[in-house]
Design an enzyme around this catalytic site. Structure first.
Site, PDB file in Angstrom:
ATOM      1  N   GLY A   1       0.781  -1.227   0.000  1.00  0.00           N
ATOM      2  CA  GLY A   1       0.000   0.000   0.000  1.00  0.00           C
ATOM      3  C   GLY A   1       0.812   1.275   0.000  1.00  0.00           C
ATOM      4  O   GLY A   1       0.264   2.358  -0.147  1.00  0.00           O
TER       5      GLY A   1
ATOM      6  N   GLY B   1       7.026   6.231  -5.512  1.00  0.00           N
ATOM      7  CA  GLY B   1       6.357   7.270  -4.740  1.00  0.00           C
ATOM      8  C   GLY B   1       7.263   8.402  -4.298  1.00  0.00           C
ATOM      9  O   GLY B   1       8.230   8.752  -4.975  1.00  0.00           O
TER      10      GLY B   1
ATOM     11  N   HIS C   1     -33.619  15.104  -6.044  1.00  0.00           N
ATOM     12  CA  HIS C   1     -33.959  16.055  -4.973  1.00  0.00           C
ATOM     13  C   HIS C   1     -34.475  15.282  -3.747  1.00  0.00           C
ATOM     14  O   HIS C   1     -35.254  14.336  -3.890  1.00  0.00           O
ATOM     15  CB  HIS C   1     -35.053  17.008  -5.461  1.00  0.00           C
ATOM     16  CG  HIS C   1     -35.587  17.906  -4.391  1.00  0.00           C
ATOM     17  ND1 HIS C   1     -34.896  19.023  -3.957  1.00  0.00           N
ATOM     18  CD2 HIS C   1     -36.722  17.853  -3.651  1.00  0.00           C
ATOM     19  CE1 HIS C   1     -35.603  19.615  -3.013  1.00  0.00           C
ATOM     20  NE2 HIS C   1     -36.714  18.921  -2.800  1.00  0.00           N
TER      21      HIS C   1
ATOM     22  N   GLY D   1      -0.393  23.451   3.210  1.00  0.00           N
ATOM     23  CA  GLY D   1      -0.924  22.612   2.142  1.00  0.00           C
ATOM     24  C   GLY D   1      -1.901  21.581   2.663  1.00  0.00           C
ATOM     25  O   GLY D   1      -2.303  21.595   3.825  1.00  0.00           O
TER      26      GLY D   1
ATOM     27  N   CYS E   1       0.733   5.929   0.982  1.00  0.00           N
ATOM     28  CA  CYS E   1      -0.683   6.276   1.022  1.00  0.00           C
ATOM     29  C   CYS E   1      -1.444   5.428   2.029  1.00  0.00           C
ATOM     30  O   CYS E   1      -2.131   5.950   2.899  1.00  0.00           O
ATOM     31  CB  CYS E   1      -1.283   6.111  -0.366  1.00  0.00           C
ATOM     32  SG  CYS E   1      -3.063   6.406  -0.434  1.00  0.00           S
TER      33      CYS E   1
END
Length: 469
Positions: free
Chosen positions: A41, A147, A448, A185, A44
């Protein structure tokens, strides 16, 4: 030393790498995937997107229960925090998902390897395991999907105790009284939100004069205002010149970004979150002649192939936004093209989301970019305050903003701040991917009552036809 031959070796088991490996296996390639971590993984899943979202969700529930359920007629009594339980749930979510990737590898017959990979030549990868055992793998093609890593801040040494990266911020043993986030950020604001909700006094120190500088300025301004209402303090246009740790905490040296007198700022924990750098060192790239710039970014062509034939790269190690979903799409397209299929990625239709509360999301170009390029455009904006579902939910902060070409009506960019902004942006990314106009969105029937009706109203508003404002 063992020798195994594959059609494709993927280096990196994060979102880009493991998805590429699975897709390649679906295309009947014999595939190996190598990662240094014992669990799959990448950043992340292990120390990034997934654990941070687990904590964001848990901390939102804490605040909702403590401060907002009563207005819905739900009485709970005194609410207290069990940080250990919250962390344990986060860890279980991560464990379940990493095990899920291992299952998918087995299902798709992807051969996994754990260890540090090094490309020793075209078609050859050496994997050094924990016991320094070496496995030599061979393949017709190699895909680099390693990465990124935390960008360092000169003069501020990360110890993952008092001065932490996003990794350390996910595992704090107690709620710090005073937390300073260096960098305004996505990651810094998200982790700052977690600890602010749990009781920290949070100060964000940002070198620029705005937070989330890549986002539309109006959204950034609204997010700044929203976080201030939640108790965030912002020190914009400010530089961190150094940091000293002691038993009592951390002393930061702060200076105006444009120069000026230094001041000391005391806190308990500092989160350094000024960006990320491609993780490309130690792979043997220089030795085999793979071109990369001074930041480590690898150059690739339209097929994701480097200047060295047979070596490809995707995700955070190549140009473009460092987003997991961007890496996943690149991984799929890269291996499909290796298999002789066609592939395409529209980089103008990649969404981005800040998972604060309210969430902020975007796809396409900002107003500032359109103005700089001299593009004539129309703006359609609709506030969630005028949306019936948002009113029923009691979550009315923010708006949807659609930017459409003044001549063709093509959607050029969409910017949302408000409830479920990260979910709502998907409709707009799809619209842009298929070249929709604002009129197309406006004439599409939206159920709606839903938050999505704000999207339709914003599309109507580009032509001055909004119905509910």
């Amino acid at each position: 030393m063992s020798d195994e031959k594959f059609d494709l070796i993927v280096i990196g088991g994060g979102p880009g790498g493991y998805v590429a490996a699975i897709r390649a296996a679906q295309l009947d390639m014999k595939v190996a995937c190598v990662d240094k971590r014992a669990s799959w993984g990448g950043t992340c899943l292990n120390v990034g997107c997934i654990p941070s979202k687990a904590l964001l969700h848990s901390s939102e529930k804490f605040i909702e229960t403590r401060d907002h359920l009563a207005e819905h007629g739900v009485k709970t009594g005194k609410v207290s925090l069990d940080l250990a339980a919250m962390m344990a749930r986060k860890d279980q979510v991560v464990a379940d998902l990493t095990q899920g990737i291992a299952f998918l590898f087995k299902k798709n017959k992807v051969t996994p390897f754990h260890g540090a990979a090094r490309i020793t030549g075209p078609g050859t990868v050496e994997v050094v395991g924990d016991n320094d055992d070496i496995q030599k793998l061979q393949a017709g093609k190699i895909l680099i999907a390693t990465g990124s890593e935390v960008a360092p801040l000169p003069g501020v040494a990360i110890d993952e105790k008092q001065i932490v990266s996003s990794t350390g911020a996910l595992t704090l043993g107690k709620v710090p009284k005073r937390l300073v986030v260096v960098g305004g950020g996505y990651i810094g604001l998200e982790m700052g939100s977690v600890w602010r909700r749990l009781g920290s006094d949070v100060t964000v120190v940002e070198f620029l004069d705005t937070i989330v500088p890549a986002m539309d300025a109006e959204v950034a301004k609204q997010l700044h205002h929203s976080l201030e209402k939640q108790g965030f303090e912002f020190r914009l246009g400010t530089k961190v010149a150094g940091a000293e740790t002691s038993k009592s905490g951390v002393t930061l040296s702060l200076e105006p970004a444009q120069g000026g007198e230094t001041e000391n700022f005391e806190c308990d924990v500092v989160l350094v979150s000024i960006g990320r750098l491609p993780y490309t060192d130690g792979l043997g790239l220089d030795e085999i002649g793979v071109n990369r710039d001074n930041r480590g970014v690898i150059s690739v062509d339209g097929r994701f192939e480097t200047n060295v034939p047979g070596i490809f790269a995707i995700g955070d190690v190549i140009p473009g936004p460092m987003l997991a979903h961007k890496a996943e799409d690149e991984g799929v397209v890269a291996v499909e093209m290796m298999a002789g299929q066609s592939g395409h990625i529209n980089y103008d239709a990649i969404p981005a989301v800040v998972y604060t509360a309210p969430e902020a999301s975007s796809v396409g170009r900002t107003e500032e970019q359109l103005k700089a390029d001299g593009v004539d455009y129309n703006v359609g904006k609709f506030p969630f305050m005028a949306n019936s579902r948002a009113r029923a939910n009691g979550d009315t902060e923010g708006f949807v903003k659609i930017l459409a070409d003044a001549t063709t009506d093509a959607v050029l960019g969409v910017h949302i701040i408000g409830p479920d902004a990260g979910m709502l942006i998907a409709e707009l990314a799809l619209a842009m991917e298929f070249g929709a106009s604002a009129e197309d969105i406006a004439r599409t029937c939206h159920a709606h009552p839903t938050l999505n009706e704000a999207v339709k109203e914003a599309a109507l508003a580009t032509d001055g036809r909004a119905l509910h404002i």
